[in-house]
Design an enzyme around this catalytic site. Structure first.
Site, PDB file in Angstrom:
ATOM      1  N   TRP A 189       1.271  51.849  42.835  1.00 47.01           N
ATOM      2  CA  TRP A 189       0.772  51.478  41.503  1.00 47.01           C
ATOM      3  C   TRP A 189       1.903  51.630  40.470  1.00 47.01           C
ATOM      4  O   TRP A 189       2.002  50.858  39.532  1.00 47.01           O
ATOM      5  CB  TRP A 189      -0.404  52.377  41.112  1.00 47.01           C
ATOM      6  CG  TRP A 189      -0.981  52.056  39.771  1.00 47.01           C
ATOM      7  CD1 TRP A 189      -1.968  51.163  39.496  1.00 47.01           C
ATOM      8  CD2 TRP A 189      -0.604  52.632  38.505  1.00 47.01           C
ATOM      9  NE1 TRP A 189      -2.234  51.139  38.150  1.00 47.01           N
ATOM     10  CE2 TRP A 189      -1.397  52.026  37.514  1.00 47.01           C
ATOM     11  CE3 TRP A 189       0.326  53.593  38.111  1.00 47.01           C
ATOM     12  CZ2 TRP A 189      -1.297  52.342  36.162  1.00 47.01           C
ATOM     13  CZ3 TRP A 189       0.433  53.903  36.770  1.00 47.01           C
ATOM     14  CH2 TRP A 189      -0.372  53.288  35.809  1.00 47.01           C
ATOM     15  N   HIS A 190       2.760  52.635  40.693  1.00 45.58           N
ATOM     16  CA  HIS A 190       3.841  52.885  39.733  1.00 45.58           C
ATOM     17  C   HIS A 190       4.981  51.882  39.856  1.00 45.58           C
ATOM     18  O   HIS A 190       5.775  51.742  38.929  1.00 45.58           O
ATOM     19  CB  HIS A 190       4.382  54.308  39.908  1.00 45.58           C
ATOM     20  CG  HIS A 190       3.471  55.350  39.343  1.00 45.58           C
ATOM     21  ND1 HIS A 190       2.412  55.859  40.050  1.00 45.58           N
ATOM     22  CD2 HIS A 190       3.443  55.955  38.137  1.00 45.58           C
ATOM     23  CE1 HIS A 190       1.780  56.747  39.299  1.00 45.58           C
ATOM     24  NE2 HIS A 190       2.378  56.827  38.131  1.00 45.58           N
ATOM     25  N   GLY A 191       5.077  51.198  40.969  1.00 42.31           N
ATOM     26  CA  GLY A 191       6.142  50.218  41.099  1.00 42.31           C
ATOM     27  C   GLY A 191       6.164  49.618  42.491  1.00 42.31           C
ATOM     28  O   GLY A 191       5.790  50.273  43.464  1.00 42.31           O
TER      29      GLY A 191
END
Lengths: 366, 466
Positions: free
Chosen positions: B316-318
């Site tokens: 989700w963060h990258g």
């Protein structure tokens, strides 16, 4: 009740702050230039469908809002004081203060940059000087970090490495070491440059190494305008202006300076420039690609071609005493390939005189 | 548009606040929606369509799910809505990640799509998902007013970097909310604290991180300095943004959920994730971990659930393997704690705090790395693995230059300043002084933040890329 008064005060103060600056920003006239930063300020962007849809308008507006903000310079000072004195940071945007002198961090030694500068100097040599009866000299001017960085605990260039690297790449030139003839007080406090009145010994050494004697009988004059150097604006600190001294000599009185860019003569020293955006342009009108100083009173027919950066502007008038003419070439503003059109290279002495900072950031050299 | 920008602080915010408070109650959501669309369009005009598409499908599916509640079609509609949201997110965020990995695995060279990531897409996609799932579960009724639903999802205070506000938590406030002087004052206080955390601390530590990355003379000391600075930088950056979002929420009459609760005082990784990015952690718990069965399954399946949730959290963060590794590291640590370590950590208070700080710092080195290999190289350098000098003039210089900010950041990452302020507020002699000082301190902080913004351009929010 006190809680309510506190809340009222907070809301009121915040509103005054935000709406006050909003109105001020909207109503204040647009400033064209930042005197302290020596750059044009962003103007209001023009709105168009393309500019808005691509986001260019918004980007430009952000720049405009930053550049035209009321009290911009004073707020920059608030930031500098907070960084240096509240947060005890060692520099503000890379600019640091040590013993009343300001300098800018410049490290590490970029050998690729030195290589590039050397390659351009070599091009000049091979194109115009090789095989001719011309003595070629090379000298490096230390920047202020050489004197300030260690005391400040700041990283600095490997100056010996720079001189060695340059010397090794320019084996056709005789290296003249100026480092022992300079100290921190020879530089302006708020500028990167050296002070003309303090470099007479360096000039004499340089001239002596090139077989020329300077008399050193100079008279010191004070320019009227206070001197605010390039770091003054960058540091954004409330510092006083400095004195700008310049030296005159009987042998220089009849000197003529020809500017190849305008085809006109210019003065050695221009008091009007001292009050302008770049006060160091007081000396030989600042950034100029090609100048020729002719000294009718010269007792010798020797001529010098000086490849230089801005430091050369203040030392050239001192060297002029010993030469019939000095041609100053700044290959940051003129391509070396064009020099043959303006200079006939015959038997002049040639000096490459460059500051360490230009050599370490040499991409401006053509 | 960034909260910490001149255009937001001195143009957008005053104008929007004036319009909002001048408008009648029934138009306030419309004003907020118009302002939010302008806010989003200011930075990303082209991506307004993505956001509106995502919201519109959520609106339509929400109504349909409610209409067919209790029937099989309702589940199919929810599945369609979830797939739509995830495909949109996948297309914008993960397409090139999958293509490049597919190319690597197969030796093919399919062209990358090179889609620029729409700002905030991960946040608003999760809000749309939570809305449709909550409607399906019957936790919240479907919103029939398109303006109100769009105002909720696109609301500028929390649009691009959270906190992830659940529809169920805010549905009532969308219908009716109170505006008060104390609420506005509380919002201004919180916003100013967040702005100061971002501008005066996070941005400065970001400059230290940038100096490390540009350094031509790396050393072991500089590697540790970088790791510590980045760990504090990301906390102050993100929690500062959340503070500003929550503060703006108060100003406009909303109460957004808290997103950070001093995570660096945690005594276990489990506790850390209860205090760090709380709205994301609870989102994954409620919408992924529990639907997978949570811990009410056999041990192997439970561990599998943890791994899935944390791989998803990482990605989700990258869209890169270092983020997946970052998430899986936490999965492994959480499993270790749940199976063996938790009681031991409970008994050793000091060691447990150091354990959390150390592992979180290492995790953020992985998080910030350009690749998994770069992450291991950084970590190796921290422990002398790259034969770097212990220190250099440069690293000592930067340590001295940022020492005060690092110390302030360390103290600011604990509840100590809040406790001291609370004590002063209650003190017999200090109370009156606090009442006078607080507005003055807020104004001084606003002035200094403005000065920093005017002077510098180093200002991007880290979480804008998520």
């Amino acid at each position: 009740m006190p809680e309510k008064r506190k809340d009222m005060a907070l809301v009121a103060l915040t509103c005054i702050f935000l709406y006050g600056f909003l109105l001020w920003a909207v109503l204040k006239p647009v400033d064209a230039q930042s005197a302290s930063e020596r750059r044009p300020l962003a103007a209001p962007p023009a709105a168009s469908w393309n500019a808005v849809f691509s986001g260019v308008y918004m980007t430009d507006f952000e720049k405009y809002a930053l550049d035209q903000f009321p009290l911009r310079d004073k707020l920059r000072t608030v930031k500098a004081l907070t960084a240096l004195y509240a947060f005890r940071q060692k520099d503000n945007n890379g600019v640091y203060l040590q013993d009343g002198y300001i300098s800018k961090l410049d490290y590490p030694l970029d050998l690729r940059s030195v290589d590039y500068a050397a390659s351009r100097f070599r091009y000049v040599y091979e194109q115009y000087l090789a095989g001719k009866d011309m003595a070629v000299y090379l000298s490096v001017i230390p920047d202020k970090n050489y004197y300030m960085a260690a005391e400040h605990g700041a990283p600095a260039l490997d100056y010996a490495g720079l001189a060695d690297a340059l010397g090794a790449r320019l084996d056709f030139a005789q290296y003249i070491d100026l480092f022992p003839f300079l100290e921190l007080s020879d530089y302006y406090r708020t500028d990167s440059h050296w002070r003309q009145e303090n470099i007479t010994d360096a000039a004499q050494h340089l001239a002596g190494q090139m077989g020329v004697t300077l008399s050193a009988g100079y008279t010191r004059h004070l320019a009227e305008a206070p001197f605010y150097g390039v770091y003054y604006g960058q540091a954004a600190l409330p510092l006083p202006g400095e004195e700008l001294y310049y030296l005159s000599h009987a042998a220089l009185e009849d000197c003529r300076v020809y500017d190849y860019e305008t085809g006109m003569n210019i003065p050695l020293y221009d008091p009007e420039q001292a009050a302008g955006r770049d006060p160091y342009a007081f000396f030989l009108a600042g950034p100029k690609s090609l100048l020729k100083i002719e000294n009718p009173q010269a007792t010798t027919g020797k001529e010098l071609i000086l490849f230089r950066d801005s430091f050369g502007s203040s030392i050239a008038p001192l060297l002029a005493e010993g030469y019939a003419s000095i041609t100053l070439v700044d290959i940051r503003y003129i391509s070396p390939s064009m020099l043959g059109r303006f200079i006939s290279f015959t038997d002049q002495d040639v000096l490459f005189l460059y500051s360490a900072s230009v050599l370490n950031n040499s991409k401006t050299i053509k | 548009m960034l909260f910490s920008s001149i255009s937001f602080l001195f143009y957008f915010l005053p104008v929007v606040a004036a319009l909002y408070y001048a408008s009648p109650r029934r138009l306030k959501n419309s004003v907020l929606l118009a302002a939010s669309l302008f806010f989003y369009g200011w930075g990303e005009p082209r991506y307004l369509a993505f956001m509106l598409l995502s919201i519109t499908q959520g609106y339509v599916f929400g109504l349909l799910i409610e209409k067919y509640r209790g029937k099989g079609r309702s589940k199919a509609l929810l599945t369609a809505s979830v797939l739509f949201s995830l495909l949109l997110l996948g297309y914008c965020k993960y397409a090139d990640f999958f293509i490049s990995n597919f190319n690597r695995a197969t030796g093919l060279s399919l062209p990358l799509l090179k889609i620029a990531l729409p700002v905030g897409i991960s946040f608003y996609t999760f809000q749309v998902l939570s809305y449709t799932v909550d409607v399906y579960r019957g936790i919240a009724p479907a919103q029939r007013n398109y303006v109100d639903l769009t105002a909720y999802i696109a609301m500028f205070p929390q649009l691009v970097a959270g906190p992830i506000v659940r529809y169920a938590d805010i549905a009532g406030q969308l219908r009716s909310r109170t505006h008060s002087l104390s609420g506005a004052a509380r919002g201004i206080r919180r916003f100013t604290i967040g702005l100061s955390k971002k501008v005066l601390v996070a941005n400065q530590l970001g400059a230290l991180v940038a100096a490390f990355k540009e350094s031509a003379e790396p050393s072991v000391l500089f590697c540790w300095l970088y790791a510590a600075a980045y760990m504090l930088h990301i906390y102050f950056d993100f929690s500062g943004y959340s503070d500003m979002a929550i503060g703006l929420g108060y100003v406009f009459g909303f109460r957004f959920p808290e997103n950070f609760d001093y995570p660096y005082i945690s005594r276990s990784i489990t506790e850390f994730w209860r205090r760090w990015h709380i709205s994301l952690g609870t989102w994954f718990r409620d919408y992924l971990y529990i639907p997978l069965g949570g811990n009410r399954v056999g041990k192997p399946r439970w561990l599998f659930n943890i791994a899935v949730v944390w791989a998803a959290t990482g990605l989700w963060h990258g869209a890169a393997w270092n983020f997946a590794l970052w998430g899986l590291l936490f999965a492994a640590l959480l499993m270790l704690e749940k199976l063996w370590l938790s009681q031991w950590l409970n008994r050793h208070r000091a060691v447990s705090r150091l354990y959390v700080l150390f592992l979180v710092m290492i995790s953020f080195v992985i998080f910030d790395a350009e690749s998994v290999a770069a992450a291991f190289s950084h970590i190796s350098a921290m422990f002398g693995g790259r034969a770097l000098p212990v220190f250099t003039v440069e690293s000592v210089y930067y340590l001295k230059s940022y020492l005060v900010i690092l110390v302030l950041a360390l103290l600011g990452a604990t509840p100590l300043p809040k406790k001291l302020a609370a004590r002063a507020e209650k003190g017999r002699y200090t109370q009156a002084a606090c009442h006078i000082a607080e507005p003055a301190v807020c104004l001084a902080l606003l002035t200094v933040c403005t000065a920093y913004l005017i002077d510098g351009s180093f200002n991007p929010f880290l979480y804008f890329r998520f």
